[in-house]
Design a protein around this motif. Sequence first.
Motif, PDB file in Angstrom:
ATOM      1  N   ALA A 190       7.072   5.807  -0.626  1.00  0.00           N
ATOM      2  CA  ALA A 190       6.994   5.111   0.664  1.00  0.00           C
ATOM      3  C   ALA A 190       5.794   4.173   0.643  1.00  0.00           C
ATOM      4  O   ALA A 190       4.665   4.602   0.377  1.00  0.00           O
ATOM      5  N   VAL A 191       6.045   2.892   0.877  1.00  0.00           N
ATOM      6  CA  VAL A 191       4.985   1.880   0.815  1.00  0.00           C
ATOM      7  C   VAL A 191       5.089   0.943   2.014  1.00  0.00           C
ATOM      8  O   VAL A 191       6.134   0.853   2.654  1.00  0.00           O
ATOM      9  N   SER A 192       3.968   0.240   2.284  1.00  0.00           N
ATOM     10  CA  SER A 192       3.982  -0.740   3.381  1.00  0.00           C
ATOM     11  C   SER A 192       3.439  -2.072   2.877  1.00  0.00           C
ATOM     12  O   SER A 192       2.562  -2.117   2.004  1.00  0.00           O
ATOM     13  N   ASP A 193       3.969  -3.131   3.445  1.00  0.00           N
ATOM     14  CA  ASP A 193       3.570  -4.496   3.096  1.00  0.00           C
ATOM     15  C   ASP A 193       2.085  -4.687   3.408  1.00  0.00           C
ATOM     16  O   ASP A 193       1.656  -4.413   4.537  1.00  0.00           O
ATOM     17  N   LYS A 194       1.301  -5.148   2.430  1.00  0.00           N
ATOM     18  CA  LYS A 194      -0.133  -5.368   2.674  1.00  0.00           C
ATOM     19  C   LYS A 194      -0.353  -6.404   3.770  1.00  0.00           C
ATOM     20  O   LYS A 194      -1.372  -6.380   4.463  1.00  0.00           O
ATOM     21  N   LYS A 195       0.605  -7.324   3.933  1.00  0.00           N
ATOM     22  CA  LYS A 195       0.464  -8.383   4.949  1.00  0.00           C
ATOM     23  C   LYS A 195       0.874  -7.910   6.339  1.00  0.00           C
ATOM     24  O   LYS A 195       0.561  -8.558   7.331  1.00  0.00           O
ATOM     25  N   PHE A 222      11.660   4.028  -1.304  1.00  0.00           N
ATOM     26  CA  PHE A 222      12.592   4.109  -2.436  1.00  0.00           C
ATOM     27  C   PHE A 222      12.921   5.581  -2.639  1.00  0.00           C
ATOM     28  O   PHE A 222      12.018   6.402  -2.863  1.00  0.00           O
ATOM     29  N   TYR A 261      17.215  -0.561   7.844  1.00  0.00           N
ATOM     30  CA  TYR A 261      18.297  -1.065   6.989  1.00  0.00           C
ATOM     31  C   TYR A 261      18.311  -0.240   5.710  1.00  0.00           C
ATOM     32  O   TYR A 261      17.284  -0.095   5.039  1.00  0.00           O
ATOM     33  N   GLN A 273       3.828   7.280  10.282  1.00  0.00           N
ATOM     34  CA  GLN A 273       3.468   7.609   8.895  1.00  0.00           C
ATOM     35  C   GLN A 273       3.317   9.118   8.705  1.00  0.00           C
ATOM     36  O   GLN A 273       3.742   9.671   7.684  1.00  0.00           O
ATOM     37  N   HIS A 305       5.856  -3.039   8.218  1.00  0.00           N
ATOM     38  CA  HIS A 305       7.047  -3.244   7.372  1.00  0.00           C
ATOM     39  C   HIS A 305       7.011  -2.246   6.215  1.00  0.00           C
ATOM     40  O   HIS A 305       6.205  -2.384   5.298  1.00  0.00           O
ATOM     41  N   ILE A 306       7.855  -1.254   6.308  1.00  0.00           N
ATOM     42  CA  ILE A 306       7.817  -0.121   5.371  1.00  0.00           C
ATOM     43  C   ILE A 306       9.059  -0.117   4.485  1.00  0.00           C
ATOM     44  O   ILE A 306      10.164  -0.411   4.955  1.00  0.00           O
ATOM     45  N   THR A 307       8.838   0.190   3.222  1.00  0.00           N
ATOM     46  CA  THR A 307       9.938   0.329   2.264  1.00  0.00           C
ATOM     47  C   THR A 307       9.854   1.720   1.652  1.00  0.00           C
ATOM     48  O   THR A 307       8.781   2.157   1.245  1.00  0.00           O
ATOM     49  N   ILE A 335      17.178   2.153  -1.068  1.00  0.00           N
ATOM     50  CA  ILE A 335      15.975   1.560  -0.492  1.00  0.00           C
ATOM     51  C   ILE A 335      16.160   1.541   1.023  1.00  0.00           C
ATOM     52  O   ILE A 335      17.129   0.964   1.529  1.00  0.00           O
ATOM     53  N   GLY A 360       2.973   7.276   0.944  1.00  0.00           N
ATOM     54  CA  GLY A 360       3.088   8.586   0.315  1.00  0.00           C
ATOM     55  C   GLY A 360       4.051   8.545  -0.858  1.00  0.00           C
ATOM     56  O   GLY A 360       4.983   7.747  -0.857  1.00  0.00           O
ATOM     57  N   ASP A 374       0.860  -1.186   0.000  1.00  0.00           N
ATOM     58  CA  ASP A 374       0.000   0.000   0.000  1.00  0.00           C
ATOM     59  C   ASP A 374       0.897   1.237   0.000  1.00  0.00           C
ATOM     60  O   ASP A 374       1.979   1.220   0.587  1.00  0.00           O
TER      61      ASP A 374
END
Lengths: 131, 131
Positions: B70-75, B83, B116, B48, B79-81, B34, A124, A121
């Motif tokens: 900026a995205v987060s794992d749907k599961k 780029f 990380y 957030q 857990h944010i990634t 990343i 931003g 999801d």
Amino acid sequence: MITKKTIAYTISAILTILIINTKSMAQDHKIYRIAKITVDPAQLDKYQAALKEQMTTAIAVEPGVLSYYAVSDKKDATHITIFEIYADSTAYQAHIQTPHFKKYKETVKDMVKSLYLEDVDVIGIAKKPGM
Amino acid sequence: MITKKTIAYTISAILTILIINTKSMAQDHKIYRIAKITVDPAQLDKYQAALKEQMTTAIAVEPGVLSYYAVSDKKDATHITIFEIYADSTAYQAHIQTPHFKKYKETVKDMVKSLYLEDVDVIGIAKKPGM
């Protein structure tokens, strides 16, 4: 008292809400995904070439394939991350049936050591114009 | 025989090569990263909000901060990634000294459970105009 002005304002407000809702619904349909791939070191160049061909073809010919960022870990170039954006799930389902995607999958099947797809999801997105 | 046409063609070819080289050199200076972050579930909303404020401020006021996804794992939304793209290392070093970045780091220091940073090389970027 209900004046013409009140009616005009109400209609304008309803239209604004409809436009905002349509816009946010359209955005909500987008699919954001991170693909994490580990590649056989001996076939890394060939894998990268196949990936680039798939990406550029999909962006060129498929209206619903919106964006690919493919990167590799500076510490280990066989660790690849691809950030993908599709218009919606219909576009994604159509994408995986295209000749160029099937060709990519067939080409890389013995190059890819592991594949993990993380559906995400958006928290931003912020970027300079043109980026 | 050296004609005016040959000379004109040669100069044009040299200029084209110079332009291409300058362009690719400029691209090579960009920093792609990343960030993988795990957040305390109880403070996810606050995290957030702080992240979004940092991102939008940096893009608005810093010429060398080019892009954030900026995205987060749907599961697991903790857990944010992120780029990130910066113009060059000077821009990145300037960024981490800005008041908004320092405020973000101070705000989230007890929200972030792990961080990380993976520096990456670009294999390819393909996207629709405007994306």
